[in-house]
Design a protein around this motif. Structure first.
Motif: not given
Ligand code: MCN
Ligand code: CUN
Length: 785
Positions: A220-221, A245, A251, A255-256, A500, A502, A541-542, A546
């Motif tokens: 997951n993010q 993770c 993602g 995956k948020v 994180q 992806q 991370t979204y 990041s």
């Protein structure tokens, strides 16, 4: 990139450290994990978009050999888990109890000794549904006689998901329009699409009844934020929950959110006392997890004396049955109000209202920067429409309307403060790569021959790196990120992050930041992330955050270590810290550069038995939490060249030129890779990807047979360029980039399609520009769904 011996250090096109593992098939994804005693979970989903549940009979499923448990809403109620909070302060049914509200909604979960038995048992659950009329069209959901979807919510009398939200200023916008000499209006839809990562969503929940420890394996993010949500929902202390993770197979925002399947797996493991694995299949992923877009937009744009002056936007946001969109709390439509784009407007006004429909919930995903995708699509389509109306070249209109370099920092009419930019320059670089004048010439010749060639422009500005704690939070959590750097006695280092990866290459780029700042070669810097027990708190991370947030944290923590190293070096060199100067990897005496101490000498000293400066602790580590002072504002100029087949209406993207400015590039090769991927997604969204529903709410795109994603065949060789305008407030001068290409490319392609169809008088086609839709537009007909 400089070098120590033959080893490269710092920024530059370093090959990705993680790829050695991936290309050898040694990645460790969720489905690779098998824990002792692990059982499997499968989820029964609703075949109806809207139906009352009269009863659920699970006896036959329970009787199937190998089935351990069947969970329904009734069972969850006893645990207080029938409903869960969403990240937008709505509530969502974990398993449907009273009624189902979208096709594919979770109704029951079966736990069995293997995944096949679990799936077989789903067929044996007997649910008595009483179908209700469904509403899937967001406009119709607002009709007075529309069926009420959220009758679970006290006082909810209609399908409005939130009060109308506004930005900008209505009065001054009306004035701009009153003074304008050209006005253009359009209805524009950004259809529902899906991030569709290669690896679907899933979780392994492992509750230890002896210790009370809950271990969760889940790509997951935002692992830390998820852990906080689970701690609240399950009533456990955060330190008793660990999320790991491992590797994540993409993602893209999917995956948020927290999904009902996760909560069911956790509940299953707590009740059963053994590890429970749940992994959704492709159809479940496409039909029930966080979709993207679904914005129905109405807009007017105006110009005076050849320059864009005003913009008016009225949006209906379709949230599906539950509002589980991920965005900072104070921004119910995310950052959509960046819709004033890259232009120095006189005024703008934006209104957004959100509705519930009988469709899957979610709503912010697929490289979107919190709705900036929809905003950029809208404004760039509107600018193109305005240029056509004014009979001027769309690049000329943009050039005349851009925010000037000298105007930065620039406050937009909707309240954003853009940090830096040279839009004219970036546009010119794109024109040069494209050979813009020649392209227009070629187009003219082709038009004379009856060929349909189009050139489409898009110039976007994004705001990424959410965000300053004074402005934003998610569920009350400040959007800050931590970094923890430990330089070991050997001179090798570990940097732990709350972001994180992806697939974005963080193991490489974050090591490069430490390398750049401390002079330790990147291969000697281990990047640790995605394990809540081994990384500092942060929001993940979204929103391309990041680099802007965690990247800054890593730069700052490296500098903290460097400062400590300076004090130690001063003692070693018998001078004062202020008499030392830094070059990559070494403090030296200002007056005598031959006298110095490398970071390795200093590290050795920090851990040795030798004395340290008065009051200083041993070792060489530091920790920070970074609170960004502002978002970073990357931008770019994109030019698409398409050919439309006059016989079949098939669109081919022949060329695509993308010039991105994301400030200083840590790893230009990774940045280019991010851009390639995002542009491919843009081709897909513009030409083929869409999640549609029939009148009854049946999802028509539940597999890759019906949800088309682009391949190399549909993509041209992308032609990339770059300009570098450093971010003034980021310690490295970097801005985010991950979402830019997806944000910027769809309008360029659609604008190119419209441009190609000018000889036929077509002035609008909604995405995806499939042959059927383009053909209908060419015949002057309304588009098929
Ligand atoms: N980078 C750089 N220099 C810059 C900016 C970025 O070298 N000036 C590098 C970064 O160090 C990082 C990569 O480019 O390795 C992307 O950085 P950034 O723009 O900060 O974005 P994030 O790392 O936060 O990634 C998130 C973004 C989002 S929101 C989606 S959605 C998305 C995307 O990235 N999902 C992806 N790209 C993806 N790429 C892959 N392979 N898989 C996904 O799921
Ligand atoms: Cu909006 S998709 Mo990315 O922010 O994870």
């Amino acid at each position: 990139m400089t070098a120590v011996g033959d080893r490269p250090i710092g920024f530059g096109p370093l090959k990705r450290k993680e790829d050695a593992r991936f290309i050898r098939g040694k990645g460790n994804y969720l489905d690779d994990i098998r824990l002792p005693g692990m059982v499997h979970m499968a989820i029964l989903r609703s075949p109806f978009a809207h139906a009352k549940i009269n009863s659920i009979d699970t006896s036959a499923a329970l009787a199937l050999p190998g089935v351990a448990a069947v969970i329904t809403a009734k069972d969850l109620e006893t645990l207080g888990l029938a409903w869960m909070p969403t990240i937008s302060y709505d509530t969502q049914a974990v398993l449907a109890g009273d009624k189902v509200r979208f096709q594919g909604q979770e109704v029951a979960a079966v736990i069995a000794i293997d995944e096949y038995i679990a799936r077989d048992a789903l067929q044996l659950i007997d649910v008595d549904y009483e179908p209700l009329p469904a509403v899937v069209n967001a406009r119709k959901a607002l009709d007075e006689d529309a069926p009420l979807i959220r009758d679970d919510k006290d006082g909810q009398l209609d399908n409005l998901a939130s009060p109308t939200w506004e930005a900008g200023d209505e009065e001054s916008t009306d004035k701009a329009f009153a003074e304008a000499d050209t006005i253009v209006s359009r209805d524009i839809i950004y259809p529902r699409c899906h991030p569709a990562p290669l690896e679907t969503c899933g979780m392994i929940a492992d509750f230890n009844p002896e210790t009370g420890q809950l271990d969760l394996y889940n790509g997951n993010q935002a692992p830390h934020a998820h852990r906080t949500v689970y701690a609240h929902v399950a009533g456990l202390a955060e330190h008793m929950i660990r999320i790991k993770c491992n590797d994540i197979g993409g993602g893209f925002g999917n995956k948020v959110p927290v999904y009902p399947g996760y909560v069911c797996a956790i509940a299953g493991s707590i009740v059963a006392g053994v590890p429970v694995k749940w992994i959704e299949d492709r159809s479940e992923n496409l039909m029930s997890t966080g979709f993207a877009r679904d914005y129905i937009m109405k807009s007017d744009i105006c110009a005076k004396d050849g320059k864009i002056t005003g913009l008016r936007v009225d949006v209906i946001a379709d949230h599906g049955a539950f509002d589980s969109t991920a965005q900072p709390t104070k921004f119910p439509a995310g950052f959509f109000h960046i819709v004033c784009g890259s232009y120095d407007l006189q005024a703008s006004h934006v209104k957004v209202k959100a509705v519930y429909t009988n469709k899957a919930p979610g709503g912010v995903a697929y490289r979107c920067s919190f709705r900036i995708t929809e905003a950029v699509y809208l404004v760039e389509r509107m600018v193109e429409a305005l240029a056509l109306e004014m009979h001027i070249d769309p690049i000329d209109l943009r050039m005349q309307s851009f925010i000037g370099t000298e105007q930065f920092p620039y406050e937009t009419t909707t309240g954003w403060t853009y940090d830096s930019g040279d839009y004219h320059k970036t546009m010119r670089v794109a024109m040069d790569i494209a050979g813009y004048e020649d392209l227009r010439q070629e187009q003219e010749e082709k038009r004379a021959r009856g060929e349909l060639m189009g050139i489409g422009i898009s110039f976007f500005t994004e705001g990424v790196g959410a965000g300053p704690r004074k402005h934003m939070d998610i569920l009350g959590l400040a959007m800050n990120d931590g970094a923890d750097l430990r330089v070991h006695p050997s001179g090798k280092a570990v940097v732990s992050l709350s972001a994180q990866t992806q697939g974005q290459g963080h193991e490489t780029t974050f090591a490069q930041i430490v390398a750049e700042e401390l002079g330790i070669p990147p291969e000697d810097v281990e990047v640790r992330h995605g394990d809540t027990d081994k990384s500092p708190y942060g929001l993940g991370t979204y929103g391309s955050r990041s680099t802007p947030v965690s990247g800054a944290a890593v730069a700052v923590v490296s500098r903290k270590v460097r400062d400590k190293a300076r004090a130690i070096a001063a003692q070693m060199l018998e001078t004062r810290p202020e008499d030392l100067a830094w070059e990559k990897g070494r403090w030296y005496v200002k007056g005598d550069p031959s006298v110095g101490a490398t970071i390795f000498d200093i590290t050795e000293r920090a851990y040795s038995g030798d004395s340290l400066p008065e009051g200083m602790e041993g070792g060489l580590d530091a920790q920070v939490i970074y609170d960004p002072p502002n978002l970073t504002y990357p931008y770019g100029a994109y030019i698409a060249v398409v050919d439309v087949d006059p016989e079949t209406a098939h669109v081919t993207v022949r060329r695509f030129i993308a010039v991105d400015d994301c400030g200083v590039r840590i790893n230009p090769m990774i940045v280019d890779g991010q851009i390639h991927g995002g542009l491919a997604e843009g081709v897909g969204i513009a030409l083929m990807e869409v999640i549609t529903f029939d009148e009854e709410g049946n999802c028509l795109n539940g597999s890759f047979m019906d949800y088309l994603i682009p391949t190399a065949l549909e993509c041209p060789d992308f032609e990339l360029g770059a300009t570098v305008t450093p971010c003034p407030h980021h310690p490295l001068g970097a801005k985010g980039v991950g979402e830019s290409p997806n944000v910027g490319s769809p309008p360029a392609i659609v604008n190119a399609v419209i441009d190609a169809l000018q000889p036929l008088g077509v002035n609008h086609v909604d995405m995806p520009c499939t042959p059927a839709r383009v053909w209908a537009a060419m015949q002057g007909n309304a588009a098929p769904p």
